[in-house]
Scaffold this active site. Structure first.
Site, mmCIF file in Angstrom:
data_model
loop_
_atom_site.group_PDB
_atom_site.id
_atom_site.type_symbol
_atom_site.label_atom_id
_atom_site.label_comp_id
_atom_site.label_asym_id
_atom_site.label_seq_id
_atom_site.Cartn_x
_atom_site.Cartn_y
_atom_site.Cartn_z
ATOM 1 N N CYS A 111 0.816 -1.223 0.000
ATOM 2 C CA CYS A 111 0.000 0.000 0.000
ATOM 3 C C CYS A 111 0.850 1.273 0.000
ATOM 4 O O CYS A 111 0.331 2.360 -0.244
ATOM 5 C CB CYS A 111 -0.951 -0.013 1.187
ATOM 6 N N HIS A 252 -3.597 6.949 1.784
ATOM 7 C CA HIS A 252 -3.979 5.615 1.320
ATOM 8 C C HIS A 252 -5.372 5.297 1.856
ATOM 9 O O HIS A 252 -5.683 5.558 3.024
ATOM 10 C CB HIS A 252 -2.955 4.598 1.843
ATOM 11 N N ASN A 282 -10.181 -0.720 -0.619
ATOM 12 C CA ASN A 282 -8.721 -0.645 -0.568
ATOM 13 C C ASN A 282 -8.141 -1.331 -1.802
ATOM 14 O O ASN A 282 -8.239 -2.547 -1.936
ATOM 15 C CB ASN A 282 -8.243 -1.315 0.724
HETATM 16 N N1 COA Z 1 -18.940 -8.705 9.210
HETATM 17 C C1 COA Z 1 -19.452 -8.871 10.438
HETATM 18 N N2 COA Z 1 -18.701 -9.132 11.518
HETATM 19 C C2 COA Z 1 -17.378 -9.248 11.341
HETATM 20 C C3 COA Z 1 -16.767 -9.094 10.080
HETATM 21 C C4 COA Z 1 -17.606 -8.822 8.998
HETATM 22 N N3 COA Z 1 -17.130 -8.639 7.744
HETATM 23 N N4 COA Z 1 -15.443 -9.249 10.215
HETATM 24 C C5 COA Z 1 -15.207 -9.487 11.508
HETATM 25 N N5 COA Z 1 -16.370 -9.489 12.186
HETATM 26 C C6 COA Z 1 -16.590 -9.719 13.624
HETATM 27 C C7 COA Z 1 -15.446 -10.438 14.279
HETATM 28 O O1 COA Z 1 -15.573 -11.834 14.121
HETATM 29 C C8 COA Z 1 -15.591 -10.002 15.706
HETATM 30 O O2 COA Z 1 -16.621 -10.749 16.312
HETATM 31 P P1 COA Z 1 -16.464 -11.264 17.830
HETATM 32 O O3 COA Z 1 -16.355 -10.001 18.650
HETATM 33 O O4 COA Z 1 -17.701 -12.044 18.032
HETATM 34 O O5 COA Z 1 -15.195 -12.066 17.848
HETATM 35 C C9 COA Z 1 -16.108 -8.555 15.600
HETATM 36 O O6 COA Z 1 -16.650 -8.448 14.260
HETATM 37 C C10 COA Z 1 -15.028 -7.521 15.788
HETATM 38 O O7 COA Z 1 -13.925 -7.887 14.994
HETATM 39 P P2 COA Z 1 -12.606 -7.061 14.976
HETATM 40 O O8 COA Z 1 -11.618 -7.741 14.048
HETATM 41 O O9 COA Z 1 -12.172 -6.747 16.368
HETATM 42 O O10 COA Z 1 -13.115 -5.709 14.312
HETATM 43 P P3 COA Z 1 -12.308 -4.384 14.039
HETATM 44 O O11 COA Z 1 -13.018 -3.270 14.657
HETATM 45 O O12 COA Z 1 -10.828 -4.548 14.290
HETATM 46 O O13 COA Z 1 -12.505 -4.229 12.464
HETATM 47 C C11 COA Z 1 -11.224 -4.460 10.445
HETATM 48 C C12 COA Z 1 -11.949 -5.197 11.578
HETATM 49 C C13 COA Z 1 -10.607 -5.502 9.523
HETATM 50 C C14 COA Z 1 -12.252 -3.651 9.676
HETATM 51 C C15 COA Z 1 -10.160 -3.534 11.070
HETATM 52 O O14 COA Z 1 -9.351 -4.250 11.961
HETATM 53 C C16 COA Z 1 -9.290 -2.880 10.048
HETATM 54 O O15 COA Z 1 -9.739 -2.139 9.203
HETATM 55 N N6 COA Z 1 -7.978 -3.120 10.152
HETATM 56 C C17 COA Z 1 -7.034 -2.515 9.241
HETATM 57 C C18 COA Z 1 -7.107 -3.262 7.968
HETATM 58 C C19 COA Z 1 -6.346 -2.600 6.894
HETATM 59 O O16 COA Z 1 -6.391 -1.408 6.752
HETATM 60 N N7 COA Z 1 -5.649 -3.417 6.111
HETATM 61 C C20 COA Z 1 -4.944 -2.979 4.996
HETATM 62 C C21 COA Z 1 -3.785 -2.157 5.409
HETATM 63 S S1 COA Z 1 -3.215 -1.307 4.079
#
Ligand code: COA
Length: 325
Positions: A111, A252, A282
């Site tokens: 990225c 980004h 993304n």
């Molecule tokens: N739909 C519904 N629920 C979902 C889900 C989805 N697509 N994906 C995960 N969940 C659930 C999880 O299983 C978890 O459930 P639980 O509490 O029962 O275990 C809950 O939602 C919270 O998950 P969590 O991973 O803690 O959520 P988060 O707030 O961290 O959001 C992302 C997840 C991936 C959106 C976030 O971590 C993120 O954006 N990270 C950065 C990713 C990124 O930018 N990557 C590229 C870098 S360039």
């Protein structure tokens, strides 16, 4: 001698993958995705590879710069989803454009790739080695996404952006900053070739999930929230500027929460920060040049403006630049 960006272009494949279509694939819902990421839809390439998307973006950037393919000295393609290991995406684009005078190579910095490519182009131009460089950020991430993994498939999309960087008396790249933390790379990973899968190896052939993107989302989120502002501060410091001197921040597009974190950290008005993550998700190396091309198309860019670009993600890497138009 400095360098200046003279043309921008982007190409997004036409097929839209909406949140409601994803609801049919994994256990998720539109409200969760919009709240946690800001993403409503992404584009999916069908029948077109990374180089095909990149070549279309390149033609638009060349037209914007008023340059022909034959004038290019170098093509750098930033991508983590090249169509082949060899020929490189840059070589495939060179052939497609008929850029017969250009050298060509790929650059892998996920990225942060477009900003790495910009710095590389600027350095070549300053050294006097090349005068006109095409830089590309292009991805078909849909090929390395596991559409049964709800924690990753909601985030990523396909697309390409391009820019023409030229030797110039005026200095258009005011500062750059490149950084990497390879020791943390495992938190965002996609396998290129299977390890140990040959007649002498120890492993049986594996499934798609072994080469798909795997991510510790929370750790990537924390990395991005802390490293993006550090990279921005460093580019500003190297340019001898403050955030008040910047007309546009182009971050980004990884997650709206990260962009909102940047807005809060610098007390920025929302209309100083460009965002299109709701429509394209993304697209890794492609997000920043796609933003720049859209901004050009919508008449948001003007000569004399200063832009702060910041990329962060896989590697892990972070990179930033202050450019003057
Ligand atoms: N739909 C519904 N629920 C979902 C889900 C989805 N697509 N994906 C995960 N969940 C659930 C999880 O299983 C978890 O459930 P639980 O509490 O029962 O275990 C809950 O939602 C919270 O998950 P969590 O991973 O803690 O959520 P988060 O707030 O961290 O959001 C992302 C997840 C991936 C959106 C976030 O971590 C993120 O954006 N990270 C950065 C990713 C990124 O930018 N990557 C590229 C870098 S360039």
């Amino acid at each position: 001698m400095g360098s200046k960006i003279t043309g921008f272009g982007a190409y997004l494949p036409p097929e839209t993958l909406t949140n409601s279509r994803l609801e049919g694939l994994v256990n998720t819902n539109d409200e969760w995705i919009v709240q946690r990421t800001g993403i409503r839809e992404r584009r999916i390439a069908r029948g077109e590879g990374t180089a095909a998307l990149a070549a279309k973006a390149a033609r638009r950037a060349l037209a914007d710069a008023g340059r022909s393919p034959g004038e290019l000295d170098l093509i750098i393609a930033a991508t983590v989803t090249p169509d082949c290991f060899t020929p490189s995406a840059a070589c495939l684009v060179q052939a497609e454009l008929g850029a017969v005078n250009a050298a060509a190579f790929d650059l892998s910095a996920a990225c942060s790739g477009f900003v790495y490519a910009l710095d590389t182009a600027d350095s070549f131009i300053r050294s006097g080695k090349f005068r006109t460089v095409l830089i590309l950020g292009a991805e078909t991430l849909s090929r390395i996404i596991d559409y049964t993994d709800r924690s990753t498939c909601i985030l990523f999309g396909d697309g390409a952006g391009a820019a023409v960087v030229e030797a110039s008396e005026e200095n258009g790249v005011l500062s750059t900053y490149l950084w990497a933390d390879g020791a943390s790379g495992h938190v965002l990973r996609a396998q290129a070739l299977p390890q140990d899968e040959n007649p002498f190896g120890t492993r049986a052939p594996r499934e798609i999930s072994d080469r798909a993107v795997s991510m510790a989302g929370g750790e990537v989120l924390r990395f991005s929230l802390s490293e993006a502002p550090k990279a921005m501060d460093e580019a500003l410091r190297r340019a001898g500027l403050t955030i008040a001197d910047i007309d546009w921040v182009v971050p980004h597009q990884a997650n709206k929460r990260i962009i909102s974190g940047i807005i809060r950290r610098y007390h920025l008005p929302e209309d100083k920060v460009y965002m299109n993550i709701d429509r394209f998700g993304n697209t890794s190396s492609a997000t920043i040049p796609i933003c720049l091309a859209e901004m050009r198309e919508h008449g948001l860019l003007a000569s004399g403006q200063r832009l702060l670009l910041v990329g962060f993600g896989g590697g892990l890497t972070a990179a930033s630049a202050v450019i003057a138009l």
